[in-house]
Design a protein around this motif. Structure first.
Motif, short mmCIF file in Angstrom:
data_model
loop_
_atom_site.label_atom_id
_atom_site.label_comp_id
_atom_site.label_asym_id
_atom_site.label_seq_id
_atom_site.Cartn_x
_atom_site.Cartn_y
_atom_site.Cartn_z
N LEU A 213 0.83 -1.06 -0.02
CA LEU A 213 -0.08 -0.11 0.01
C LEU A 213 1.01 1.18 0.11
N TYR A 214 0.66 2.04 -1.07
CA TYR A 214 1.31 3.34 -0.86
C TYR A 214 0.62 4.29 -0.04
N LYS A 215 0.89 5.03 0.98
CA LYS A 215 -0.09 5.77 1.65
C LYS A 215 0.87 7.28 1.81
N ARG A 216 0.20 8.33 1.41
CA ARG A 216 0.75 9.59 1.21
C ARG A 216 1.30 9.84 2.60
N GLU A 217 2.52 10.69 2.97
CA GLU A 217 3.24 10.61 4.47
C GLU A 217 2.08 11.56 5.39
N ASN A 218 1.36 12.45 4.74
CA ASN A 218 0.41 13.14 5.70
C ASN A 218 -0.83 12.58 6.07
N ILE A 219 -1.04 11.38 5.46
CA ILE A 219 -2.39 10.96 5.72
C ILE A 219 -2.30 10.21 7.04
N LYS A 220 -3.31 10.25 7.88
CA LYS A 220 -3.35 9.21 9.04
C LYS A 220 -4.18 8.24 8.71
N ILE A 221 -3.56 6.90 9.04
CA ILE A 221 -4.45 5.63 8.98
C ILE A 221 -4.11 4.97 10.26
N VAL A 222 -5.11 3.80 10.60
CA VAL A 222 -4.89 2.92 11.69
C VAL A 222 -4.43 1.76 11.38
N SER A 223 -3.42 1.18 12.18
CA SER A 223 -3.13 -0.28 11.76
C SER A 223 -4.07 -1.20 11.78
N GLU A 224 -4.24 -2.53 11.12
CA GLU A 224 -5.27 -3.25 11.05
C GLU A 224 -4.40 -4.59 12.05
#
Ligand code: PMP
Length: 391
Positions: A213-224
């Motif tokens: 998964l590419y995730k733009r650095e400033n985006i916050k996601i939580v771990s699964e």
């Protein structure tokens, strides 16, 4: 021609020998745990770091924006649930009714947690309306949108550039499932303003069981997955180095040979489409204009796709999506683009890859023309169809 012909490259591709070689060199000689701070661990860290750099250069992103996963299914789960559960206020999502199950079923799941999902409809060519996307974004305060770049069943390409611009203007997170696009289309994450991008190695001549998964650095996601905190705390678990090496090599080769492979596949595809449409009462499903040449989804009047496949046992095709083909349920993708049910049952999917040749295509055409003729000769439906033409 005795050998089997593999025309099911959208399901999975044959692993490239160069990929196997790199994976084996590692397994035999360079083992180690990425998280260990000893010589072996540091050596592995160096290998993975170089792969991150290589992938990020190819995709035009930052090396810390790549999270290795077990494939695109996991990457889609992480993107959607990761974002949806990162912030209580992020509630409204858009996706489309012909997306892959690894997107649709995740959205179905999070609906139970109070999220509101808008499942928009593709048109009958399989294309998404950018006007409708804009309309919904304005009307419903959309937080995130998930779009398939290239559809796995019908090969239709969406206008990612335009949708990326729309999302960017309105601060909507843009998630792209690029599993069937990588290796076929030049992916530039910055240019297309993509925030989250999922892909898999086994669609580009790499090993199964690895993707990112590419995730733009400033985006916050939580771990699964909770655990040792690997992958920037977003995907715990010991890194599968040999798999990541395979993924890295596959991306490198796919990028290096993109134009060459596409040229070869386009030539085969053009020949196949011309010959197949030359057979009476056939239709290509999905847009003919906005599609990758790798995918031909075609229906034959009065013949079941399954019967055709049985007649040509040495040619590996798929009827409907591979994920559905253990059941004879009509494909939801074809259904949702309004292909009549009988024409869905009459469909086969031919998906080409870099190892296919024009010689195979010619053999296939000879076989399929014969099979179609034989099956129609014993089909009462075909008789009715032919009689109706006389009236
Ligand atoms: N998205 C698309 C468009 C796909 O074609 C697939 C594979 N069929 C996936 C996601 C899931 O990929 P994986 O097999 O790596 O989990």
């Amino acid at each position: 021609m005795k050998k089997k012909i593999y025309f099911d490259n959208a399901s999975t591709t044959k692993i490239d020998k160069k990929v196997i070689k790199e994976m084996f060199t590692y397994i035999k000689k360079k083992y180690g745990n990425y998280s260990s701070n000893n010589y072996f661990g540091l050596r592995v860290k160096d290998i993975v770091n170089n792969i991150r750099i290589k992938i990020s250069k190819i995709l035009n992103c930052n090396k810390n924006e790549i999270i290795f996963t077990s494939g695109a299914t996991e990457a889609n789960n992480l993107a959607i649930k990761g974002y949806a559960f990162s912030n209580e206020k992020k509630k409204n999502f858009i996706t489309f009714n012909i997306e892959h199950k690894s997107v649709l079923n995740v959205y179905k799941k999070i609906e139970n947690f109070g999220h509101r999902i808008f499942y928009l409809e593709a048109n009958k060519k399989g294309i998404y309306s950018t006007k409708k996307i804009k309309e919904y974004i304005y009307k419903y305060k959309i937080d995130m949108i998930s779009i398939l770049w290239v559809n796995n069943e019908i090969g239709v390409i969406q206008n990612i550039k335009k949708i990326g611009d729309i999302c960017n203007k309105r601060n909507v997170i843009f998630h792209v499932d690029g599993t069937q696009a990588l290796g076929k289309i030049k992916v530039d994450l910055l240019k297309y303003k993509i925030d989250l991008f999922s892909a898999s190695a086994h669609k580009i001549y790499g090993p199964q069981g690895v993707g990112f998964l590419y995730k733009r650095e400033n985006i916050k996601i939580v771990s699964e997955i909770q655990g040792g905190g690997q992958e920037m705390n977003l995907r715990s678990g010991t890194l599968a180095i040999h798999q990541i090496i395979g993924l890295g090599k596959a991306i490198e080769l796919a990028n290096r040979d993109l134009i060459k492979n596409n040229k070869r596949i386009k030539r085969i595809s053009k020949y196949l489409v011309k010959e197949l449409l030359g057979i009476e009462d056939t239709r290509i499903n999905g847009s003919l204009k906005y599609r990758v040449p790798h995918n031909i989804n075609i229906s034959f009047g009065s013949i079941e796709g399954e019967s055709l496949m049985l007649k040509m046992r040495n040619i590996c095709l798929s009827s409907g999506s591979a994920c559905n083909s253990s059941s004879l349920e009509p494909s939801y993708v074809l259904k949702n683009i309004n292909v009549p049910t009988y024409m869905i049952h009459n469909s086969i999917r031919i998906t080409l890859g870099k190892y296919n040749s024009i010689k195979e295509a010619k053999y296939f055409i000879k076989k399929i023309k014969k099979a179609v003729k034989e099956l129609r000769n014993i089909s009462p439906l075909w008789e009715i169809y032919k009689n109706s033409l006389k009236k």
